[in-house]
Design an enzyme around this catalytic site. Structure first.
Site, PDB file in Angstrom:
ATOM      1  N   LYS A 272      44.504  63.521  23.852  1.00 16.12           N
ATOM      2  CA  LYS A 272      44.696  62.234  24.538  1.00 16.12           C
ATOM      3  C   LYS A 272      43.439  61.385  24.352  1.00 16.12           C
ATOM      4  O   LYS A 272      42.321  61.914  24.347  1.00 16.12           O
ATOM      5  CB  LYS A 272      44.971  62.494  26.022  1.00 16.12           C
ATOM      6  CG  LYS A 272      45.390  61.273  26.813  1.00 16.12           C
ATOM      7  CD  LYS A 272      45.667  61.650  28.270  1.00 16.12           C
ATOM      8  CE  LYS A 272      46.146  60.458  29.097  1.00 16.12           C
ATOM      9  NZ  LYS A 272      46.447  60.843  30.499  1.00 16.12           N
TER      10      LYS A 272
ATOM     11  N   SER B 256      50.444  63.067  35.067  1.00 16.91           N
ATOM     12  CA  SER B 256      50.443  62.520  33.709  1.00 16.91           C
ATOM     13  C   SER B 256      50.630  63.518  32.574  1.00 16.91           C
ATOM     14  O   SER B 256      50.751  63.107  31.421  1.00 16.91           O
ATOM     15  CB  SER B 256      49.154  61.744  33.462  1.00 16.91           C
ATOM     16  OG  SER B 256      49.262  60.486  34.045  1.00 16.91           O
TER      17      SER B 256
ATOM     18  N   SER C  48      50.912  59.313  32.058  1.00 15.80           N
ATOM     19  CA  SER C  48      50.191  58.492  31.098  1.00 15.80           C
ATOM     20  C   SER C  48      49.888  59.188  29.772  1.00 15.80           C
ATOM     21  O   SER C  48      49.536  58.534  28.803  1.00 15.80           O
ATOM     22  CB  SER C  48      48.870  58.044  31.709  1.00 15.80           C
ATOM     23  OG  SER C  48      48.054  59.159  32.011  1.00 15.80           O
TER      24      SER C  48
END
Ligand code: GLN
Length: 482
Positions: free
Chosen positions: A77, A176, A152
């Site tokens: 990420k 997330s 996210s």
């Protein structure tokens, strides 16, 4: 990783690490993972990644003993620091920023032989539940590109779902990792607070943040978690406890295990189809010898209001460092103050701005007691609910089972009202507020879209959580994808 449970041919069966990495890049091209397609990958460097993989191959050929993830490509990420690729947190304010140091989780995976191949798209600064709030454009769900991958950490979840990698790193503040895992039909783990080092994870809300992992199977996720977990002298909040071998739980069954079913997570308004898939999952666990017990976690309805005070409060403080001086973007303005204003106005998107305003407000002298302090008090009650059900003298459940999210993946643009978006986190934010571990496992499909089931355990009881997750995956078998 044991070969037979894996979906993608990127594992040890392949001749070399370089082949595995090359295959990942080919797959990226096939699924159009870049900005002109799914938009799930932000930054990658094929030459660097292949060279890193060749290095693993050379060491293997020289007879060197390699780690448990030797030659396995993984995605990261974009809020986790890497040395050779940018770390932008999906934000304009960090466009082009390359970290001078590497996150501990990345170092540990590399030491285990894994190769970081790409940075994945995300909601700006991890604020969001759909990966639509990225400054680099929305990501799409590989299962149905008209829909969001969740967020996210949507890009990482989608990279695993699309078969680019078997393992990816994400971050968790309120769901997330678990929610996008559910939307994309993969496994997502959020560890106990303190189990994994946060060194090199760009801070959002420090009392809630943890690095999490995605895997194409429970086993992939358990192995990656085993590698990244453990004390880190560079993160004073990481726990100095030995790391159990999570994969050893694979063989254990769930006979005698008590599984709590909290009524607050199964409201009458819950999508019928999701409720039915949860029932099927619980029946599968019961058939394997687990006992399902109805429980109550009565402060659950307060989790969203509490989370959306605590998280923005901490974010407003953490994001103060992006001032146009220390990192990335600088936009000149009238004097120093003008430069701050111009940089932050231009650099941050609307959701991040909203959180900073909200967080600054709830921390301000006049409102601190009414909002922030109150929220912290209620947070304590939410944690106490969990403590009670896990307590041997009380309900004594080993793990809790719930849906991961109230609906399957929604269409891009479907949630224009931020509050609607926030409500998505209703079943996941509680684990972050309480600091307990939780995992999302695929439990079936609804109208063709993946649905996830969540298992939560008490602090540092990841072994119990993995044990139930392995059993669920085994029991559902191919049904989890139907
Ligand atoms: N969706 C939540 C938020 O927007 C959770 C984000 C996260 O876990 N990083 O804050």
């Amino acid at each position: 990783m044991s070969g037979n449970r894996t979906a993608e041919p990127t594992g040890p069966a392949l001749a070399s690490a370089a082949d595995a990495v090359t295959r990942s890049f080919e797959r990226m091209a096939e699924v159009r993972a870049g900005a002109d397609g799914l938009n799930i990958i932000l930054w990658s460097d094929r030459e660097w990644a292949v060279a890193a993989a060749r290095d693993v191959d050379v060491r293997r050929a020289a007879g060197e003993e390699l780690g448990p993830l030797a030659g396995i490509p993984f995605a990261v990420k974009d809020n986790i620091a890497t040395l050779h690729l940018p770390t932008t947190c999906g934000s304009r304010i960090l466009e082009g920023y390359v970290s001078p140091y590497e996150a501990t989780v990345v170092s540990r995976l590399r030491e285990a032989g894994a190769v970081p191949i790409a940075k994945t798209n995300m909601d700006e600064f991890a604020m969001g539940s759909s990966t639509e709030y990225s400054a680099y454009g929305p990501a799409r769900n590989p299962v149905d590109p008209s829909r969001v991958p969740g967020g996210s950490s949507g890009g990482s979840a989608a990279a695993v779902a699309a078969g680019i990698v078997r393992v990816a790193l994400g971050s968790e503040t309120g769901g997330s990792v678990r929610q996008p895992a559910a939307y994309c039909g993969v496994v997502g783990v959020k560890p106990t607070y303190g189990r994994v080092s946060r060194y090199g994870l760009v801070a959002f809300a420090s009392s809630l943040d943890q690095v999490g992992v995605f895997g194409s199977t429970v086993d992939d996720a358990a192995l990656a978690m085993e590698v990244i977990a453990g004390h880190d002298p560079l993160d004073s909040t990481s726990a100095p406890r030995p790391v159990p071998r999570y994969r050893d739980e694979a063989a254990a069954d769930v006979r005698g295990m008590v599984i709590g079913k909290p009524k607050e997570y199964f409201p009458d308004s819950l999508d019928r189809g999701i409720a039915a898939l949860c029932d099927r999952a619980l029946e599968a666990l019961a058939r394997q010898g687990a006992e399902v017990r109805e429980i109550s976690l009565k402060h659950t309805p307060l989790a969203i209001p509490v989370y959306y005070i605590v998280a923005p409060a901490e974010a407003s403080s953490n994001l103060a460092r992006f001032d146009g001086v220390r990192y990335g973007l600088r936009v000149s303005g009238d004097g120093l103050r003008g430069m701050y204003e111009a940089t932050r106005s231009r650099g941050f998107g609307p959701e991040v701005t909203r959180r900073i305003l909200l967080g600054t407000y709830v921390l301000s002298a006049g409102y601190y007691d009414a909002y922030y302090k109150k929220a912290q008090e209620v947070r304590t009650l939410i944690a106490a609910d969990f403590r009670q059900v896990f307590d041997a003298g009380h309900s004594h459940v080993d793990v809790i089972f719930t849906p991961t999210a109230p609906t399957p993946a929604f269409e891009l643009g479907a949630k224009a009202d931020p509050y609607e978006m926030y409500l998505n986190d209703i079943f996941t934010a509680t684990a972050n507020l309480a600091g307990i571990p939780a995992i999302s496992v695929p439990i079936g499909r609804l109208r063709g879209l993946p649905v996830g089931g969540q298992l939560m355990a008490s602090h540092f009881e990841e072994p119990q959580m993995f044990r139930a997750a392995y059993a669920l995956e085994r029991a559902l078998g191919g049904e989890a994808q139907r």
